[in-house]
Write an enzyme that holds these catalytic residues in place. Structure first.
Site, PDB file in Angstrom:
ATOM      1  N   GLU A 232       0.882  -1.172   0.000  1.00 34.68           N
ATOM      2  CA  GLU A 232       0.000   0.000   0.000  1.00 34.68           C
ATOM      3  C   GLU A 232       0.912   1.212   0.000  1.00 34.68           C
ATOM      4  O   GLU A 232       1.482   1.572   1.034  1.00 34.68           O
ATOM      5  CB  GLU A 232      -0.885   0.008   1.254  1.00 34.68           C
ATOM      6  CG  GLU A 232      -1.854  -1.149   1.343  1.00 34.68           C
ATOM      7  CD  GLU A 232      -2.990  -1.067   0.325  1.00 34.68           C
ATOM      8  OE1 GLU A 232      -3.109  -0.052  -0.380  1.00 34.68           O
ATOM      9  OE2 GLU A 232      -3.733  -2.044   0.226  1.00 34.68           O
ATOM     10  N   CYS A 266      -2.257   8.936   2.621  1.00 37.40           N
ATOM     11  CA  CYS A 266      -2.043   8.463   1.255  1.00 37.40           C
ATOM     12  C   CYS A 266      -3.225   8.858   0.381  1.00 37.40           C
ATOM     13  O   CYS A 266      -3.052   9.169  -0.792  1.00 37.40           O
ATOM     14  CB  CYS A 266      -1.839   6.955   1.253  1.00 37.40           C
ATOM     15  SG  CYS A 266      -3.118   6.076   2.154  1.00 37.40           S
TER      16      CYS A 266
HETATM   17  P1  NAP Z   1       8.440   5.062   4.566  1.00 40.58           P
HETATM   18  O1  NAP Z   1       9.623   5.897   4.767  1.00 40.58           O
HETATM   19  O2  NAP Z   1       8.397   4.168   3.397  1.00 40.58           O
HETATM   20  O3  NAP Z   1       8.228   4.235   5.923  1.00 40.58           O
HETATM   21  C1  NAP Z   1       7.220   3.277   6.057  1.00 40.58           C
HETATM   22  C2  NAP Z   1       7.769   2.079   6.800  1.00 40.58           C
HETATM   23  O4  NAP Z   1       8.738   1.415   5.990  1.00 40.58           O
HETATM   24  C3  NAP Z   1       8.507   2.446   8.087  1.00 40.58           C
HETATM   25  O5  NAP Z   1       8.304   1.422   9.034  1.00 40.58           O
HETATM   26  C4  NAP Z   1       9.955   2.481   7.645  1.00 40.58           C
HETATM   27  O6  NAP Z   1      10.860   2.273   8.714  1.00 40.58           O
HETATM   28  C5  NAP Z   1       9.980   1.335   6.672  1.00 40.58           C
HETATM   29  N1  NAP Z   1      11.013   1.427   5.638  1.00 40.58           N
HETATM   30  C6  NAP Z   1      11.556   2.529   5.083  1.00 40.58           C
HETATM   31  N2  NAP Z   1      12.450   2.181   4.130  1.00 40.58           N
HETATM   32  C7  NAP Z   1      12.453   0.824   4.087  1.00 40.58           C
HETATM   33  C8  NAP Z   1      13.162  -0.134   3.311  1.00 40.58           C
HETATM   34  N3  NAP Z   1      14.031   0.228   2.365  1.00 40.58           N
HETATM   35  N4  NAP Z   1      12.926  -1.454   3.518  1.00 40.58           N
HETATM   36  C9  NAP Z   1      12.038  -1.852   4.448  1.00 40.58           C
HETATM   37  N5  NAP Z   1      11.343  -0.983   5.230  1.00 40.58           N
HETATM   38  C10 NAP Z   1      11.546   0.335   5.031  1.00 40.58           C
HETATM   39  O7  NAP Z   1       7.119   5.905   4.447  1.00 40.58           O
HETATM   40  P2  NAP Z   1       6.776   7.259   5.184  1.00 40.58           P
HETATM   41  O8  NAP Z   1       7.401   8.349   4.411  1.00 40.58           O
HETATM   42  O9  NAP Z   1       7.053   7.147   6.615  1.00 40.58           O
HETATM   43  O10 NAP Z   1       5.186   7.243   4.985  1.00 40.58           O
HETATM   44  C11 NAP Z   1       4.566   7.992   4.046  1.00 40.58           C
HETATM   45  C12 NAP Z   1       4.270   7.227   2.777  1.00 40.58           C
HETATM   46  O11 NAP Z   1       3.380   6.161   3.052  1.00 40.58           O
HETATM   47  C13 NAP Z   1       3.557   8.087   1.775  1.00 40.58           C
HETATM   48  O12 NAP Z   1       4.072   7.842   0.500  1.00 40.58           O
HETATM   49  C14 NAP Z   1       2.112   7.615   1.874  1.00 40.58           C
HETATM   50  O13 NAP Z   1       1.343   7.874   0.751  1.00 40.58           O
HETATM   51  C15 NAP Z   1       2.309   6.169   2.127  1.00 40.58           C
HETATM   52  N6  NAP Z   1       1.109   5.551   2.707  1.00 40.58           N
HETATM   53  C16 NAP Z   1       0.356   4.721   1.938  1.00 40.58           C
HETATM   54  C17 NAP Z   1      -0.822   4.172   2.439  1.00 40.58           C
HETATM   55  C18 NAP Z   1      -1.680   3.276   1.605  1.00 40.58           C
HETATM   56  O14 NAP Z   1      -2.550   2.625   2.154  1.00 40.58           O
HETATM   57  N7  NAP Z   1      -1.503   3.199   0.306  1.00 40.58           N
HETATM   58  C19 NAP Z   1      -1.212   4.485   3.731  1.00 40.58           C
HETATM   59  C20 NAP Z   1      -0.424   5.342   4.495  1.00 40.58           C
HETATM   60  C21 NAP Z   1       0.740   5.861   3.961  1.00 40.58           C
HETATM   61  P3  NAP Z   1      11.655   3.533   9.401  1.00 40.58           P
HETATM   62  O15 NAP Z   1      10.618   4.400  10.013  1.00 40.58           O
HETATM   63  O16 NAP Z   1      12.522   2.862  10.396  1.00 40.58           O
HETATM   64  O17 NAP Z   1      12.392   4.215   8.288  1.00 40.58           O
END
Ligand code: NAP
Length: 458
Positions: A232, A266
């Site tokens: 997601e 999102c």
């Molecule tokens: P993010 O940086 O991707 O972090 C999300 C999760 O992934 C965190 O637990 C993070 O850990 C982990 N993570 C980061 N890089 C990783 C990697 N290379 N391998 C494995 N895990 C990894 O996302 P964010 O910036 O916090 O959140 C915002 C994004 O989420 C936006 O793009 C938003 O649209 C999206 N989102 C989508 C939905 C949906 O349902 N489609 C819902 C909510 C949010 P750390 O915190 O330790 O880095």
């Protein structure tokens, strides 16, 4: 990123946590793995009872849990409370419907496959890893965990590093309801620790809600391990306003659709695509309403916009806006970072956005709205679909023909007509294109982490 609670309204480090070392991670995986075996011997009715008790516990904790969310990631206290209550409601939803969603089907004419009977059954897969974001720290986890546990799976959570206290709260929530110890466990690990867990043979499937790069990275691991994955990811949802729209409702909804969760959802509407006939009226009212929002302490009941969750998140928003401004965009309100502590950024409306600007193609994860003027529905559709994302979408029209035109052609996982995109436990949720793979919620969500077994009897 350090594992810590840092109050986004002040920038102050409230509490830091040591990451679990490899031994503790292994111990937790083993615990969840053995809880899965215990869960396999339980009935839907037993699990439903535990899930309802866990929902009761969550509801009892609503004020404490809501304050925790506001402290860790800055959403307004009113929205934090709503998140907690929606999560409890969804736990009850799956307690009540899991058995029906996973009932399988029998072939009415088994002779067609040379059998005396033929049917399908859904079975749990095992230990599922969930990598989750900070923006809805309880809701995102519950919408994975409630169906997964009701199906008989066990869950491992790697939560975002800036919401460790939410992660620890969730670590015990399901046990409080009566689930076997270890049915759901949080791992306090950085993103760099995910690969080792994902490759562990005891982990059979995984899901990630978060950014596109994180999703691609986990999907590559899942691919090389041949493990099921649900993603997601981000979105840049269009919100189309046609001349037949009820403009008052469209404007009020546009403001909520862009600024819910301080603009960090999102499925926030991020691109407002408005027909020329109503563009000036829409822009004037939308700008005034965005400018009128009350920004301030997210713990205050009156606040409508709190700070962004992280300092880096605010820098990204500042850079997107500066890039647009420097390339000729017009900013009708906002666009300037306020002085003072905390990672606040004002509601901002930007027009004259062109494909040369980053804002045209990238997701704005903050309260920044890009407004586009279009001549007709073909241009509206072209702008709406001119993105690599495809999460949700909204169209405002009273014309049934227009409505059908957009429902059929918008490249998105959902279309909301005369409303804003919201997730409901009853409706499947997920994206197309770079917004993700698979579905959460509803019957489709619970089936994602099940083995659909065909049974044939001669
Ligand atoms: P993010 O940086 O991707 O972090 C999300 C999760 O992934 C965190 O637990 C993070 O850990 C982990 N993570 C980061 N890089 C990783 C990697 N290379 N391998 C494995 N895990 C990894 O996302 P964010 O910036 O916090 O959140 C915002 C994004 O989420 C936006 O793009 C938003 O649209 C999206 N989102 C989508 C939905 C949906 O349902 N489609 C819902 C909510 C949010 P750390 O915190 O330790 O880095």
């Amino acid at each position: 990123m350090a594992i810590a609670t840092i109050n986004p309204a002040t920038g102050k480090v409230e509490r830091s946590f040591d990451a679990h070392d490899e031994r503790e991670v292994d111990r937790r995986i083993a615990e969840v793995h053995s809880a899965f075996r215990a869960l396999s011997d339980t009935s839907f009715a037993e699990r439903a009872g535990w899930m309802k008790s866990a929902a009761d516990a969550l509801e009892t904790d609503v004020d404490q849990a809501a304050r925790l969310l506001t402290l860790e990631m800055g959403k307004t206290i009113t929205q934090a409370r709503a998140e907690v209550l929606k999560s409890a409601k969804t736990m009850r939803f799956y307690a009540e419907h899991a058995e029906e969603f996973l009932s399988g089907r029998a072939l009415p004419d088994p002779a067609e496959v040379d059998a005396s009977a033929a049917y399908t059954r859904y079975e749990p897969m095992g230990v599922v890893l969930a990598v989750m974001p900070w923006n809805y720290p309880i809701w995102q986890v519950v919408r994975f965990a409630a169906p997964a546990l009701m199906a008989g799976n066990a869950g491992l959570l790697k939560h975002a590093s800036n919401v460790p206290q939410a992660a620890l709260y969730l670590d015990t929530l399901f046990e409080k309801g009566g689930f076997p110890a270890g049915s759901f466990r949080s791992l306090l690990i950085p993103a760099s620790g995910v690969e080792r867990v994902a490759r562990d043979p005891r982990v059979v499937a995984m899901t990630l809600t978060g950014s596109e790069p994180a999703g691609r990275s986990l999907a590559a691991i899942a691919g090389s391990e041949v493990k099921h994955v649900v993603l997601e990811l981000g979105g840049s949802d269009p919100f189309i306003v046609t001349p037949s729209a009820d403009l008052d409702r469209a404007v009020a909804t546009a403001v909520a659709a862009r600024t819910t969760n301080n603009g960090q959802a999102c499925i926030n509407a991020k691109r407002f695509i408005v027909y020329a006939d109503v563009y000036d009226a829409f822009l004037e009212r939308f700008t005034a309403a965005m400018a009128g929002l009350v920004m301030g302490d997210p713990m205050s009941e009156e606040t409508e916009i709190g700070p962004l969750a992280t300092e880096s998140g605010r820098s990204e928003i500042e850079e997107l806006v500066e890039d647009a401004r420097s390339k000729g965009a017009t900013i009708t309100t906002g666009g300037t970072t306020p002085q003072g502590p905390g990672w606040f950024y004002p509601p901002t409306v930007i027009t004259d956005v062109t494909p040369a600007m980053r804002l045209y193609a990238e997701e704005a994860f903050g309260p920044v709205a890009a407004v586009y003027r279009v001549a007709d529905r073909d241009e509206a559709l072209a702008v709406a679909n001119s993105t690599t994302f495809g999460l949700s979408s909204a169209v405002w029209t009273q014309d049934p023909e227009d409505e059908q035109f957009f429902i059929e052609r918008l490249q998105a996982g959902a279309v909301f007509v005369n409303g804003m995109s919201i997730s409901y436990p009853q409706l499947p949720f997920g994206g197309v294109k770079d917004s993700g793979v698979g579905r959460e919620l509803s019957a489709e969500g619970i089936r994602e982490f099940c083995n659909l077994k065909s049974v044939w009897r001669g």
